[in-house]
Design an enzyme around this catalytic site. Structure first.
Site, PDB file in Angstrom:
ATOM      1  N   ASP A   1      64.173  70.736  65.349  1.00 51.41           N
ATOM      2  CA  ASP A   1      64.003  70.034  63.590  1.00 51.41           C
ATOM      3  C   ASP A   1      65.563  70.988  62.998  1.00 51.41           C
ATOM      4  OD1 ASP A   1      62.028  71.376  65.121  1.00 51.41           O
ATOM      5  OD2 ASP A   1      60.861  70.966  63.192  1.00 51.41           O
TER       6      ASP A   1
ATOM      7  N   GLU B   1      62.425  66.274  59.769  1.00 52.84           N
ATOM      8  CA  GLU B   1      61.234  66.702  59.398  1.00 52.84           C
ATOM      9  C   GLU B   1      62.011  67.942  57.689  1.00 52.84           C
ATOM     10  OE1 GLU B   1      57.555  68.045  59.163  1.00 52.84           O
ATOM     11  OE2 GLU B   1      58.419  69.715  60.159  1.00 52.84           O
ATOM     12  N   ASN B   2      62.801  68.699  58.043  1.00 49.59           N
ATOM     13  CA  ASN B   2      63.618  69.523  57.936  1.00 49.59           C
ATOM     14  C   ASN B   2      64.285  69.246  56.920  1.00 49.59           C
ATOM     15  OD1 ASN B   2      61.440  71.076  59.714  1.00 49.59           O
ATOM     16  ND2 ASN B   2      61.413  71.606  56.964  1.00 49.59           N
TER      17      ASN B   2
ATOM     18  N   ASN C   1      54.889  67.917  59.413  1.00 45.81           N
ATOM     19  CA  ASN C   1      54.395  68.215  58.278  1.00 45.81           C
ATOM     20  C   ASN C   1      54.403  68.067  57.052  1.00 45.81           C
ATOM     21  OD1 ASN C   1      55.136  70.555  59.455  1.00 45.81           O
ATOM     22  ND2 ASN C   1      54.147  71.620  58.502  1.00 45.81           N
ATOM     23  N   HIS C   2      55.709  68.020  57.244  1.00 45.55           N
ATOM     24  CA  HIS C   2      56.578  67.372  55.964  1.00 45.55           C
ATOM     25  C   HIS C   2      56.591  65.801  56.026  1.00 45.55           C
ATOM     26  CE1 HIS C   2      55.625  72.199  55.051  1.00 45.55           C
ATOM     27  NE2 HIS C   2      57.042  72.449  56.132  1.00 45.55           N
TER      28      HIS C   2
ATOM     29  N   HIS D   1      53.754  67.807  67.559  1.00 44.83           N
ATOM     30  CA  HIS D   1      55.269  68.865  66.265  1.00 44.83           C
ATOM     31  C   HIS D   1      53.826  69.308  65.368  1.00 44.83           C
ATOM     32  CE1 HIS D   1      57.432  69.688  62.827  1.00 44.83           C
ATOM     33  NE2 HIS D   1      56.608  70.115  62.272  1.00 44.83           N
TER      34      HIS D   1
ATOM     35  N   HIS E   1      58.064  72.251  65.325  1.00 48.41           N
ATOM     36  CA  HIS E   1      57.873  72.475  64.612  1.00 48.41           C
ATOM     37  C   HIS E   1      57.715  73.961  64.234  1.00 48.41           C
ATOM     38  CE1 HIS E   1      54.948  73.789  61.246  1.00 48.41           C
ATOM     39  NE2 HIS E   1      54.416  75.053  62.203  1.00 48.41           N
TER      40      HIS E   1
ATOM     41  N   HIS F   1      60.551  76.241  65.873  1.00 44.72           N
ATOM     42  CA  HIS F   1      62.148  76.363  65.540  1.00 44.72           C
ATOM     43  C   HIS F   1      62.372  77.157  65.838  1.00 44.72           C
ATOM     44  CE1 HIS F   1      62.195  74.509  60.784  1.00 44.72           C
ATOM     45  NE2 HIS F   1      61.153  73.877  61.492  1.00 44.72           N
TER      46      HIS F   1
END
Length: 257
Positions: A8, A39-40, A66-67, A150, A175, A177
């Site tokens: 991520d 996604e982050n 999820n984000h 994820h 997810h 991290h």
């Protein structure tokens, strides 16, 4: 073929770290396919300009999680750019696709998909990733399957690994991290690691300023999370996949600081 998966991307620091090193890593390890979870990149979600920067600097495919929709303008970008994929198992019809198919050096069709876990994720918008990935085998024409799962729970990731061993070539988790030390090839030939880790600030809590995370766990007033400053790390894994059999021959963790 060599498949490089990058954990991520967290904030602008993580984005710069990836942009700085992706091409060099691809050359060093003779990488044929580079998959980056983005996604982050904007702490929560990813902006179109950030996604484009990753694609222009070594990422072949960007996966989300999820984000995915935290930056709403990414929806139009996903519609137009097939190299960025959102979770396959959203319950409602949403923009973009949950998979894409590319070709290996020998012309094999490699399907990359993004699944979202449900255990401890508190997300009511998803179908079962187990049943949804089963349907993918009838929806797409491919020779090798690569999965970014994820998910929060290690148990759900391991269960998915046994669910897909013998049918997928690679499964890596994202997810949480934090990189796990369980990289291996499963009995039926699938390469696996529970979590790749993250690409972002070293002195942080999952990429966020430590004091903000401490405040959260101490019950302080809610704050908008910010990316921690300072030096960054890049984490991921390299998978060696036999194009003729679709099976993984080996998995190697990657970390740069």
């Amino acid at each position: 073929m060599n498949i490089l998966a990058i954990g991520d991307i967290c904030g602008e620091g993580g984005l710069k770290m990836a942009v700085k090193h992706l091409f060099a890593l691809k050359k060093l390890y003779d990488v044929h396919l580079c998959i980056v979870n983005g996604e982050n990149a904007a702490i929560l979600g990813i902006k179109p300009a950030q996604a484009q920067e990753l694609l222009d600097n070594g990422a072949d495919i960007i996966t989300l999680g999820n984000h995915a929709w935290r930056k709403v303008n990414i929806a139009k970008f996903i519609e137009d750019e097939t190299r960025i994929i959102r979770p396959l198992n959203y319950a409602a019809p949403l923009p973009g696709s949950g998979f894409c198919v590319v070709h290996s050096p020998k012309g094999k069709r490699v399907c990359v998909t993004n699944l979202l876990g449900r255990l401890e994720m508190n997300d009511v918008s998803t179908d079962s990733p187990f049943w949804r990935v089963n349907r993918l085998f009838n929806e797409a024409d491919f020779d090798i399957l690569v999965v970014d799962f994820h998910a929060e729970a290690t148990s759900e990731k391991l269960a998915m690994a046994y669910h897909l061993d013998g049918r997928a070539g690679v499964l890596f988790g994202t997810h949480t991290h934090v990189p796990t030390a369980d990289e291996r090839v499963f009995p039926k030939g699938m390469g696996y690691i529970t979590d790749l880790g993250m690409t972002g600030p070293i002195e942080s809590v999952l990429g966020v300023k430590p004091e903000q995370s401490v405040n959260y766990f101490c019950g302080g007033l809610p704050q908008m999370f910010e990316s921690a400053p300072g030096d960054c790390k890049l984490q991921g894994a390299l998978f060696d996949v036999d194009e003729d059999t679709g099976k993984c021959l080996g998995v190697k963790r990657i970390e740069i600081t």
